[in-house]
Design an enzyme around this catalytic site. Structure first.
Site, PDB file in Angstrom:
ATOM      1  N   SER A 113      -1.844 -14.537   7.258  1.00 55.31           N
ATOM      2  CA  SER A 113      -2.167 -14.967   8.613  1.00 55.31           C
ATOM      3  C   SER A 113      -3.397 -15.851   8.639  1.00 55.31           C
ATOM      4  O   SER A 113      -3.702 -16.419   9.683  1.00 55.31           O
ATOM      5  CB  SER A 113      -2.328 -13.764   9.541  1.00 55.31           C
ATOM      6  N   GLU A 146       6.811 -17.563  12.925  1.00 61.57           N
ATOM      7  CA  GLU A 146       6.142 -18.861  12.864  1.00 61.57           C
ATOM      8  C   GLU A 146       6.285 -19.380  11.434  1.00 61.57           C
ATOM      9  O   GLU A 146       5.780 -18.758  10.500  1.00 61.57           O
ATOM     10  CB  GLU A 146       4.662 -18.643  13.232  1.00 61.57           C
TER      11      GLU A 146
HETATM   12  N1  LIG Z   1      -0.625  -6.148   9.495  1.00 58.83           N
HETATM   13  C1  LIG Z   1      -0.513  -7.173  10.324  1.00 58.83           C
HETATM   14  O1  LIG Z   1      -0.658  -7.049  11.554  1.00 58.83           O
HETATM   15  C2  LIG Z   1      -0.168  -8.535   9.793  1.00 58.83           C
HETATM   16  C3  LIG Z   1       0.409  -9.496  10.640  1.00 58.83           C
HETATM   17  C4  LIG Z   1       0.754 -10.746  10.120  1.00 58.83           C
HETATM   18  C5  LIG Z   1       0.505 -11.021   8.795  1.00 58.83           C
HETATM   19  N2  LIG Z   1      -0.066 -10.070   7.986  1.00 58.83           N
HETATM   20  C6  LIG Z   1      -0.265 -10.396   6.561  1.00 58.83           C
HETATM   21  O2  LIG Z   1       0.720  -9.738   5.807  1.00 58.83           O
HETATM   22  C7  LIG Z   1       0.209  -9.431   4.512  1.00 58.83           C
HETATM   23  C8  LIG Z   1       0.383  -7.964   4.232  1.00 58.83           C
HETATM   24  O3  LIG Z   1      -0.255  -7.212   5.206  1.00 58.83           O
HETATM   25  P1  LIG Z   1       0.051  -5.670   5.467  1.00 58.83           P
HETATM   26  O4  LIG Z   1      -0.579  -5.325   6.753  1.00 58.83           O
HETATM   27  O5  LIG Z   1       1.480  -5.401   5.255  1.00 58.83           O
HETATM   28  O6  LIG Z   1      -0.789  -4.986   4.284  1.00 58.83           O
HETATM   29  P2  LIG Z   1      -0.572  -3.532   3.628  1.00 58.83           P
HETATM   30  O7  LIG Z   1      -1.873  -3.168   3.040  1.00 58.83           O
HETATM   31  O8  LIG Z   1       0.078  -2.611   4.580  1.00 58.83           O
HETATM   32  O9  LIG Z   1       0.468  -3.810   2.442  1.00 58.83           O
HETATM   33  C9  LIG Z   1       0.172  -4.544   1.297  1.00 58.83           C
HETATM   34  C10 LIG Z   1       1.020  -4.022   0.172  1.00 58.83           C
HETATM   35  O10 LIG Z   1       0.854  -4.894  -0.947  1.00 58.83           O
HETATM   36  C11 LIG Z   1       0.830  -4.099  -2.104  1.00 58.83           C
HETATM   37  N3  LIG Z   1       0.189  -4.828  -3.190  1.00 58.83           N
HETATM   38  C12 LIG Z   1      -1.064  -4.704  -3.673  1.00 58.83           C
HETATM   39  N4  LIG Z   1      -1.246  -5.567  -4.707  1.00 58.83           N
HETATM   40  C13 LIG Z   1      -0.080  -6.227  -4.881  1.00 58.83           C
HETATM   41  C14 LIG Z   1       0.366  -7.226  -5.781  1.00 58.83           C
HETATM   42  N5  LIG Z   1      -0.431  -7.721  -6.713  1.00 58.83           N
HETATM   43  N6  LIG Z   1       1.630  -7.647  -5.693  1.00 58.83           N
HETATM   44  C15 LIG Z   1       2.461  -7.168  -4.727  1.00 58.83           C
HETATM   45  N7  LIG Z   1       2.100  -6.222  -3.854  1.00 58.83           N
HETATM   46  C16 LIG Z   1       0.829  -5.766  -3.913  1.00 58.83           C
HETATM   47  C17 LIG Z   1       0.117  -2.843  -1.718  1.00 58.83           C
HETATM   48  O11 LIG Z   1       0.457  -1.773  -2.606  1.00 58.83           O
HETATM   49  C18 LIG Z   1       0.637  -2.624  -0.308  1.00 58.83           C
HETATM   50  O12 LIG Z   1       1.795  -1.799  -0.313  1.00 58.83           O
HETATM   51  C19 LIG Z   1      -1.229  -9.902   4.515  1.00 58.83           C
HETATM   52  O13 LIG Z   1      -1.287 -11.199   3.980  1.00 58.83           O
HETATM   53  C20 LIG Z   1      -1.574  -9.927   5.986  1.00 58.83           C
HETATM   54  O14 LIG Z   1      -2.612 -10.831   6.292  1.00 58.83           O
HETATM   55  C21 LIG Z   1      -0.383  -8.831   8.449  1.00 58.83           C
END
Ligand SMILES: NC(=O)c1ccc[n+]([C@@H]2O[C@H](COP(=O)([O-])OP(=O)(O)OC[C@H]3O[C@@H](n4cnc5c(N)ncnc54)[C@H](O)[C@@H]3O)[C@@H](O)[C@H]2O)c1
Length: 512
Positions: A113, A146
């Site tokens: 994001s 998006e």
């Molecule tokens: N949570 C939100 O509201 C939101 C909204 C839009 C975008 N995002 C983006 O989505 C992405 C993930 O966010 P999230 O909230 O799901 O995070 P999260 O912490 O819930 O999940 C991340 C996952 O990635 C795993 N991980 C760690 N290292 C890794 C690696 N090297 N390779 C693959 N997986 C790995 C972790 O074990 C974990 O399960 C981020 O880039 C975040 O900015 C989040």
């Protein structure tokens, strides 16, 4: 059958995998952390089962889901969506590794994001095949996707991301790469101007939130929203905007955010942010119902001005039983005209008739700058049939009989009232004008289309209407008057009008 890879089985990754399997794609879900992979897989299966139960999808979509513990297992994928933690180096390493693992035609997408997609694309062997696919939380429920075009993205890769998004049932908008892409960039003034208003002590955080809910129809005000997202998360986003834009004044973080983080008041998750959260999650009283229209009792009212606001108030005043006077003496004077000329340096409107309590719209000037020392200032934004609250302001010279007359008048035409400090546009006018202004900057800079801005903010951020629709409901004249007045009275860069907005207003054209 499309083969989809999802990297990272956390909140976003599991949601995206659920969408993939539900759309009939063979979906390979990878996470290097075995526990996270198990948890994520269970979450996807639970989500799919719920959809089957509700009749939203047929059959056994869960059979399409395959948890994989090694990145190499993603070799057969045609599209991989990365939803790993928000760390640039980690994502860049992943894009390099995925380029080696997958075929030459694979499209690699990131759900980041805030990290520039262009910089992640540079880490891939074929940068032209990299796009952003920015889902909103929770992905299974939020209707928007998006898609972000990095500087290197080829048309084919963009088209594949759009097509998969639509197959997942999403409304797809396209944005150019840049701070916050289209949706988070155009949504920024909601929190940013809210914080500035609090910093100036224009109103309390409870008042600002109530004004946004009741006056603007927002589901939540900026402070309850910041508490929900996490104040530390919001502060980090604000810092990243400032860094990526090399210090754009509109995007400067607010010192209040830094202090809240330093105090450990991070929002709902820490039990305290701007609000204090009880065990049951409650933090504020229910909003009041707006008063019934009525009680004008034949009072002689002079209601001045034209445009959607004045027309709407006139209609309500008639319904409430006022006797509307075109000229001659009146018992109450309400100037609901925008008077854009007031926002220009040195301008003045002819004085109002006097002899009766006087209420003036604070759009093109603050009440102090208006030159009506006994008046009460007010502000509200059309469409009036969706507004339930009007903001009022007074000067030290405003007498209490005028304040009481203002409260009585607005109650009789069906509005709750909230007293705030004095500024052009008061609270809601400033927030909405800045939303429109940011949208105009973004459209003018080619970040996205006006249609996509409105779709993005209504479907991605649940705003009651998009900035373009706001500019049409309130009128560009009203919006630019607030910005011009803020600039005129303060000379602050953050209130400079976007070139596209200025041109649209000058040519009396819309922003579409
Ligand atoms: N949570 C939100 O509201 C939101 C909204 C839009 C975008 N995002 C983006 O989505 C992405 C993930 O966010 P999230 O909230 O799901 O995070 P999260 O912490 O819930 O999940 C991340 C996952 O990635 C795993 N991980 C760690 N290292 C890794 C690696 N090297 N390779 C693959 N997986 C790995 C972790 O074990 C974990 O399960 C981020 O880039 C975040 O900015 C989040």
């Amino acid at each position: 059958m499309t083969v989809l890879g999802v990297v990272g089985a956390g909140t976003m990754g599991a949601g995206i995998a659920q969408l993939g399997a539900a759309a009939g794609m063979r979906t390979l879900l990878h996470d290097p952390d075995a526990d996270a992979l198990t948890r994520g897989t269970e979450n996807v299966r639970r989500g799919l089962a719920k959809w089957v139960e509700k009749g939203r999808i047929e059959g056994d979509a869960a059979a399409l889901l395959e948890p994989v513990s090694a990145l190499d297992d993603l070799a057969p994928c045609e599209l991989v969506i990365e939803a790993a933690p928000e760390k640039a180096d980690l994502k860049r390493d992943l894009f390099g590794a995925l380029s080696m693992v997958c075929g030459d035609d694979v499209v690699l997408a990131t759900n980041t994001s805030s990290i520039p997609v262009t910089s992640l694309a540079s880490a891939a062997a074929r940068p032209e095949n990299v796009v952003g696919m920015h889902f909103f939380n929770p992905p299974p429920l939020m209707p928007l996707l998006e898609v972000i075009r990095a500087d290197q993205t080829a048309d084919g890769a963009l088209a594949r991301a759009e097509q998969v998004g639509r197959a997942m049932g999403k409304e797809v908008i396209v944005a150019a790469d840049g701070p916050g892409f289209l949706v988070n960039r155009c949504g920024r003034p909601f929190n940013g101007e809210g914080l500035r208003l609090l910093q100036e002590r224009m109103a309390t955080h409870e008042q600002i939130d109530r004004i946004c809910r009741l006056g603007g129809g927002f589901r939540m005000g900026p402070f309850e929203l910041m508490d929900l997202v996490g104040i530390d998360v919001g502060f980090a986003v604000a810092q990243s905007f400032e860094e990526l834009s090399f210090g754009e004044p509109r995007w400067r973080p607010n010192p209040i955010q830094a202090r809240m983080v330093a105090a450990g008041r991070l929002g709902r998750k820490s039990g305290r942010g701007y609000y204090e959260y009880a065990e049951d999650g409650s933090y504020r009283p229910e909003d009041p119902e707006p008063p019934e229209i009525g009680g004008g009792d034949g009072l002689a009212l002079s209601l001045l001005g034209d445009g959607p606001l004045a027309d709407g108030l006139r209609e309500r005043a008639r319904t409430a039983g006022y006797e509307l006077r075109e000229g001659g003496p009146a018992e109450l004077i309400v100037d609901a005209g925008v008077h854009p000329e007031l926002a220009l340096p040195g301008a003045a409107t002819p004085p109002l008739p006097g002899g009766a309590p006087t209420l003036v719209l604070c759009a093109a000037s603050s009440l102090a700058a208006r030159g009506e020392p006994g008046a009460v200032g007010f502000h509200l934004l059309p469409p009036l049939d969706e507004a339930e609250l009007v903001e009022l302001t007074r000067l030290p010279t405003t007498q209490s009989f005028a304040c009481e007359a203002a409260e009585r008048f607005f109650a009789s035409v069906g509005f709750a009232t909230e007293w705030v400090e004095d500024a052009p546009g008061l609270v809601l006018g400033r927030i909405v004008s800045q939303l429109v202004n940011e949208a105009a900057f973004a459209i003018g800079e080619g970040v996205g289309s006006s249609e996509d801005v409105d779709t993005g903010l209504t479907k991605g951020l649940s705003h009651p209407r998009g900035p373009i629709a706001w500019s049409e409901a309130a009128g560009l004249e009203h919006v630019t008057a607030v910005l011009d007045a803020l600039w005129n009275e303060r000379r602050e860069e953050r209130y400079r009008t976007a070139p596209l907005l200025r041109r649209a207003a000058t040519l009396s054209r819309g922003l579409r």
